[in-house]
Write an enzyme that holds these catalytic residues in place. Structure first.
Site, PDB file in Angstrom:
ATOM      1  N   ALA A  98       0.856  -1.191   0.000  1.00  0.00           N
ATOM      2  CA  ALA A  98       0.000   0.000   0.000  1.00  0.00           C
ATOM      3  C   ALA A  98       0.889   1.237   0.000  1.00  0.00           C
ATOM      4  O   ALA A  98       2.109   1.134   0.212  1.00  0.00           O
ATOM      5  CB  ALA A  98      -0.898   0.009   1.231  1.00  0.00           C
ATOM      6  N   LYS A  99       0.308   2.369  -0.241  1.00  0.00           N
ATOM      7  CA  LYS A  99       1.024   3.637  -0.086  1.00  0.00           C
ATOM      8  C   LYS A  99       0.007   4.742   0.091  1.00  0.00           C
ATOM      9  O   LYS A  99      -1.124   4.636  -0.395  1.00  0.00           O
ATOM     10  CB  LYS A  99       1.877   3.929  -1.330  1.00  0.00           C
ATOM     11  CG  LYS A  99       3.050   4.843  -1.055  1.00  0.00           C
ATOM     12  CD  LYS A  99       4.190   4.085  -0.413  1.00  0.00           C
ATOM     13  CE  LYS A  99       5.408   4.940  -0.197  1.00  0.00           C
ATOM     14  NZ  LYS A  99       6.557   4.075   0.124  1.00  0.00           N
TER      15      LYS A  99
END
Ligand code: GLU
Length: 420
Positions: free
Chosen positions: A109-110
């Site tokens: 994720a980011k």
């Protein structure tokens, strides 16, 4: 392939090109390949913030989950003017491969907020962080998605995120973020983990290439959390730190920069500029100066087609995410430069994030020496696996690392099957 234009950005093009190359070498099943090219979900939020002058300013924020095949998602939160949906999506994809490669039970994720954190007061940063956390609250949680620091964010930002999330739950939830201050459940050795992990990977590369790092000339672009720790550790180990830069510019001294003196200078001057005993140099020039080891530890897209043939280093260790474009990769490979790719070189951060998460879930904390030796073990094992695969497949280290990471995710995808 599905429509990708909404994610368009230079880093996203790089991430896709890397995936496609590795997928071709793996002969990845096209059905799986097309799923992996897209994020699982992406959220865009607006973040109104009351500024110190009484006005309201609205910022744009993102949180992207690329893959949940191997576990809850994990990845940093970035405060930077360059943040956009495409960059965040590309960075989430890189996190998927990085976590899989390192054997962590996470997907990638980011997150990010488009802002210049250096222009915000502490109070404005706190308001921004708390409102961003509230806007993405449905997507985060200790068994769902666990943010961590990245460019422009730090322990304090993580403490505000943890507090905001905890307030909505009516209890303290340390496992919702990593990279927290020690006092609220952070891990010993987390702050230094990325720089330290990079140095371990570099030692393995030097060993494989039959080189001794002592006396070698090192250039470090970026003196943030990654570059400063790597520079300090390498300097302590008797390498010659010939050049360093930060956002404002760089300094150069081919006889070596004393890192302890430089840190004292930065504490007063606020940056590397003006350090006595070194010449000023621009960030772009610094990359091309004669050295043995180059550590790009700033932002993405620094080594490109237009400067790759002027890089003098024989080893490039990628502290930043995505510092080399695919065109530059080909040039460096043809010139015999060993590139330790980001998903190996900077993986120490997420490895110790994993240790922090495990410690937090168990309410049982380890000694720093234990963290450091486990980090060394994980980095060494991962580097050597990538090296062996590269030798077996006749590829550079990036392609080998991606192949291994992507293969694991594809295998997880295959055994889980497509729902419904
Ligand atoms: N931001 C770091 C990275 O890019 C660490 C992420 C984490 O610890 O979750 O790997």
């Amino acid at each position: 392939m599905a429509e990708l234009s909404e994610f368009d950005s230079s880093l996203h093009r790089t991430a896709l090109a890397q995936l496609d190359l590795a997928a071709a070498r793996l002969q990845l099943e096209p059905n799986v390949h097309q799923v992996l090219r897209l994020p699982r979900r992406a959220l865009v939020v607006s973040i109104p913030v009351r500024m110190d002058d009484g006005n309201t300013k609205v910022f744009l924020g993102y949180r992207v989950h690329h893959s949940t095949v191997l576990g809850p998602t994990k990845g940093g939160l970035r405060y930077d003017l360059g943040v956009n949906l495409g960059e965040t999506t590309a960075l989430a994809m890189l996190m998927t491969w990085k976590c899989a490669l390192m054997g962590l039970p996470y997907g990638g994720a980011k997150g990010g907020v488009r802002c210049n954190p250096r222009e915000l007061s502490k109070q404005e940063l706190e308001h921004l962080t708390r409102r961003y956390t509230t806007e993405i609250i449905l997507l985060i949680g200790p068994d769902l998605d666990i943010p961590a620091p990245d460019l422009g964010t730090d322990e304090q930002v993580m403490a505000w995120m943890m507090d905001t999330y905890s307030m909505t739950q009516g209890k303290s939830v340390p496992g919702v973020v990593t990279g927290k201050p020690l006092i609220v459940g952070g891990s010993a050795g987390r702050r230094e983990a990325t720089g330290r992990g990079l140095v371990y990977a570099l030692y393995q590369a030097a060993r494989r290439l039959g080189q001794d790092l002592r006396g070698r000339k090192v250039v470090v672009q970026g003196f943030g959390n990654v570059g400063s720790v790597a520079a300090r550790l390498l300097w302590r180990d008797d390498t010659v730190i010939a050049g360093i830069s930060d956002v404002k510019g760089g300094i150069w001294n081919p006889h070596g920069i004393d890192i302890r003196q430089l840190e004292a200078h930065i504490a007063e001057a606020g940056g590397v500029g003006g350090f006595p005993g070194a010449d000023p140099v621009s960030n772009a020039e610094l990359l091309e100066r004669p050295c043995d080891i180059l550590i790009p530890a700033a932002v993405g897209g620094q080594i490109r087609e237009d400067n790759a043939d002027r890089i003098k280093a024989t080893i490039v260790a990628e502290g930043a995410n995505g510092p080399t474009t695919p065109e530059a990769d080909v040039i460096l490979r043809d010139r015999g430069v060993t590139v330790i790719p980001d998903i190996v070189a900077n993986a120490g951060g997420v490895v110790v994030s994993y240790f922090e998460w495990v410690q937090g879930l168990q309410y049982y904390f380890w000694r720093e020496s234990e963290i450091v030796s486990r980090l060394q073990e994980v980095m060494t094992r991962a580097f050597n696996r990538v090296w062996a695969l590269g030798a077996k497949e006749g590829t550079d280290l990036r392609t080998a690392a991606l192949m291994e990471g992507i293969r694991r995710v594809a295998e997880g995808y295959r055994v889980r099957g497509l729902y419904p």
